[in-house]
Design a protein around this motif. Structure first.
Motif, mmCIF file in Angstrom:
data_model
loop_
_atom_site.group_PDB
_atom_site.id
_atom_site.type_symbol
_atom_site.label_atom_id
_atom_site.label_comp_id
_atom_site.label_asym_id
_atom_site.label_seq_id
_atom_site.Cartn_x
_atom_site.Cartn_y
_atom_site.Cartn_z
ATOM 1 N N ILE A 95 121.733 -14.244 58.735
ATOM 2 C CA ILE A 95 122.244 -14.966 57.952
ATOM 3 C C ILE A 95 122.951 -12.953 58.270
ATOM 4 O O ILE A 95 124.154 -12.363 58.956
ATOM 5 N N LEU A 96 122.478 -12.011 57.720
ATOM 6 C CA LEU A 96 122.340 -10.377 57.728
ATOM 7 C C LEU A 96 123.127 -10.396 58.906
ATOM 8 O O LEU A 96 123.962 -9.418 59.705
ATOM 9 N N THR A 97 121.881 -10.697 59.869
ATOM 10 C CA THR A 97 122.413 -9.885 61.689
ATOM 11 C C THR A 97 123.481 -11.060 61.978
ATOM 12 O O THR A 97 123.560 -9.933 62.637
ATOM 13 N N ALA A 98 123.023 -11.454 61.887
ATOM 14 C CA ALA A 98 124.542 -12.517 62.319
ATOM 15 C C ALA A 98 125.798 -11.874 62.421
ATOM 16 O O ALA A 98 127.199 -12.469 62.737
ATOM 17 N N VAL A 99 126.198 -11.690 60.706
ATOM 18 C CA VAL A 99 126.992 -11.414 59.986
ATOM 19 C C VAL A 99 127.255 -9.497 60.743
ATOM 20 O O VAL A 99 128.469 -9.047 60.458
ATOM 21 N N TRP A 100 126.351 -9.017 60.155
ATOM 22 C CA TRP A 100 126.631 -7.836 59.745
ATOM 23 C C TRP A 100 125.664 -6.882 61.332
ATOM 24 O O TRP A 100 126.072 -6.098 61.016
ATOM 25 N N GLY A 101 124.860 -7.677 61.855
ATOM 26 C CA GLY A 101 124.764 -6.773 63.477
ATOM 27 C C GLY A 101 123.129 -6.695 62.700
ATOM 28 O O GLY A 101 122.075 -6.544 61.538
ATOM 29 N N PRO A 102 121.940 -6.164 63.395
ATOM 30 C CA PRO A 102 120.708 -6.610 64.076
ATOM 31 C C PRO A 102 120.263 -5.287 63.376
ATOM 32 O O PRO A 102 119.195 -5.441 62.249
ATOM 33 N N ASN A 103 120.576 -4.183 62.753
ATOM 34 C CA ASN A 103 120.774 -3.106 62.138
ATOM 35 C C ASN A 103 120.466 -3.106 60.599
ATOM 36 O O ASN A 103 120.458 -2.447 59.430
ATOM 37 N N ALA A 104 121.321 -4.349 60.400
ATOM 38 C CA ALA A 104 121.908 -4.955 58.667
ATOM 39 C C ALA A 104 120.182 -5.873 57.913
ATOM 40 O O ALA A 104 120.653 -6.369 57.220
ATOM 41 N N ALA A 105 119.644 -6.060 59.100
ATOM 42 C CA ALA A 105 118.623 -7.179 58.558
ATOM 43 C C ALA A 105 117.683 -7.263 57.553
ATOM 44 O O ALA A 105 116.973 -7.606 56.993
ATOM 45 N N ASP A 106 117.652 -5.726 56.622
ATOM 46 C CA ASP A 106 117.043 -5.354 56.050
ATOM 47 C C ASP A 106 118.125 -5.324 54.477
ATOM 48 O O ASP A 106 117.227 -4.689 53.254
ATOM 49 N N GLN A 107 119.128 -5.771 54.593
ATOM 50 C CA GLN A 107 120.376 -4.640 53.824
ATOM 51 C C GLN A 107 120.406 -6.062 52.897
ATOM 52 O O GLN A 107 121.858 -6.829 52.621
ATOM 53 N N ALA A 108 119.197 -6.882 52.835
ATOM 54 C CA ALA A 108 119.122 -8.339 51.110
ATOM 55 C C ALA A 108 120.646 -8.082 49.789
ATOM 56 O O ALA A 108 121.160 -8.428 49.970
ATOM 57 N N GLN A 109 121.006 -6.555 49.808
ATOM 58 C CA GLN A 109 121.977 -6.084 48.619
ATOM 59 C C GLN A 109 123.195 -6.273 48.832
ATOM 60 O O GLN A 109 124.543 -6.688 48.847
ATOM 61 N N TYR A 110 123.739 -6.205 50.309
ATOM 62 C CA TYR A 110 125.192 -6.845 50.947
ATOM 63 C C TYR A 110 125.208 -8.471 51.161
ATOM 64 O O TYR A 110 126.307 -9.049 50.497
ATOM 65 N N LEU A 111 124.272 -8.983 51.319
ATOM 66 C CA LEU A 111 124.736 -10.305 51.516
ATOM 67 C C LEU A 111 124.473 -11.168 49.655
ATOM 68 O O LEU A 111 125.346 -11.836 49.331
ATOM 69 N N ARG A 112 123.857 -10.262 48.913
ATOM 70 C CA ARG A 112 123.586 -10.980 47.578
ATOM 71 C C ARG A 112 124.952 -10.755 47.074
ATOM 72 O O ARG A 112 125.179 -11.626 45.727
ATOM 73 N N VAL A 113 125.956 -9.715 46.985
ATOM 74 C CA VAL A 113 127.364 -9.577 46.832
ATOM 75 C C VAL A 113 128.541 -10.244 47.743
ATOM 76 O O VAL A 113 128.981 -11.139 46.456
ATOM 77 N N TYR A 114 128.125 -10.368 49.060
ATOM 78 C CA TYR A 114 128.728 -11.868 49.531
ATOM 79 C C TYR A 114 128.697 -13.468 48.736
ATOM 80 O O TYR A 114 129.824 -14.077 48.744
ATOM 81 N N ILE A 115 127.471 -13.086 48.906
ATOM 82 C CA ILE A 115 127.723 -14.648 48.237
ATOM 83 C C ILE A 115 127.656 -14.992 46.626
ATOM 84 O O ILE A 115 128.712 -16.279 46.614
#
Length: 226
Positions: free
Chosen positions: A177-197
């Motif tokens: 999800i992170l790679t598809a939505v935010w790009g490969p440099n965000a692969a370890d930024q799980a906090q982005y995902l939790r906020v948007y979920i």
């Protein structure tokens, strides 16, 4: 006359293959079996199944390697069956092309539900419009509607919802999800995902939407009808 769908079982446990054969035949499938990874690869190429049920603990080739080899040439849905329930193994399987993962022991009812979800998702992948519960996603217009009313989504929220909808019923890993939505440099930024979920869950609440963004702890998320 429409031919029966084909299922290939790659598993070295004969009792489980017999159980699965009976269950799948009861659902109208033509069933083929392979007890080793090498035979499974040959059968997959020769039989051209509509779905593959793959065990990870095979006697000759590790199931993950079989999965990787299959994904080199086929996009046939693959459902992993395994006693291995570690999060890392599940994530690895999903990121290498598995459509879903069921931990042994499992019920045939659960298996049938997972298979149905995979088949529904495959049918909708190329469609411009997907409806799940009271939620509709229009991929051509980049819009989403809930009970006929437009949803106010940010571009990121729409991309996230569209990705989950295209994979409805399937676990999509956090990294995917992170790679598809935010790009490969965000692969370890799980906090982005939790906020948007959290944002999406507020905008498509249960039971009004009749859909749920289910959390698979440590692995990812799946969009399902509730």
């Amino acid at each position: 006359m429409i031919p029966a769908p084909r299922a290939l079982i790659i598993d070295d446990e004969i009792q489980l293959r017999r159980l699965l054969r009976l269950a799948l035949q009861g659902k109208g499938y033509e069933v083929f079996e392979a007890e080793t990874g090498s035979l499974g690869l040959s059968e997959a190429a020769f039989r051209k199944p509509d779905i593959i049920l793959l065990d990870l603990g095979l006697p000759d080739i590790d199931g993950l390697e079989v999965l990787k080899r299959l994904r080199e040439w086929t996009d046939t849905p693959i459902l992993i069956l395994s006693v291995r329930d570690q999060e890392t193994i599940k994530v690895t399987a999903l990121e290498n092309g598995a459509d879903d993962y069921v931990t042994k022991p499992f019920s045939t009812v659960e298996l049938a539900a997972r298979m149905s979800a995979i088949q529904r998702r495959r049918k909708t992948e190329s469609e411009p419009l997907i409806t799940l519960g009271h939620l509709t996603i229009d991929f051509a217009q980049h819009e989403a509607h809930l009970r006929g009313q437009p949803l106010k989504l940010t571009p990121i929220e729409y991309q996230l919802l569209a990705l989950l909808a295209r994979n409805a019923g399937k676990i999509v890993t956090q990294k995917q999800i992170l790679t598809a939505v935010w790009g490969p440099n965000a692969a370890d930024q799980a906090q982005y995902l939790r906020v948007y979920i959290t944002h999406l869950r507020k905008k498509i609440p249960e039971p009004e939407s009749q859909v749920k963004i289910a959390n698979e702890p440590g692995i990812g998320y799946r969009l399902i009808e509730s």
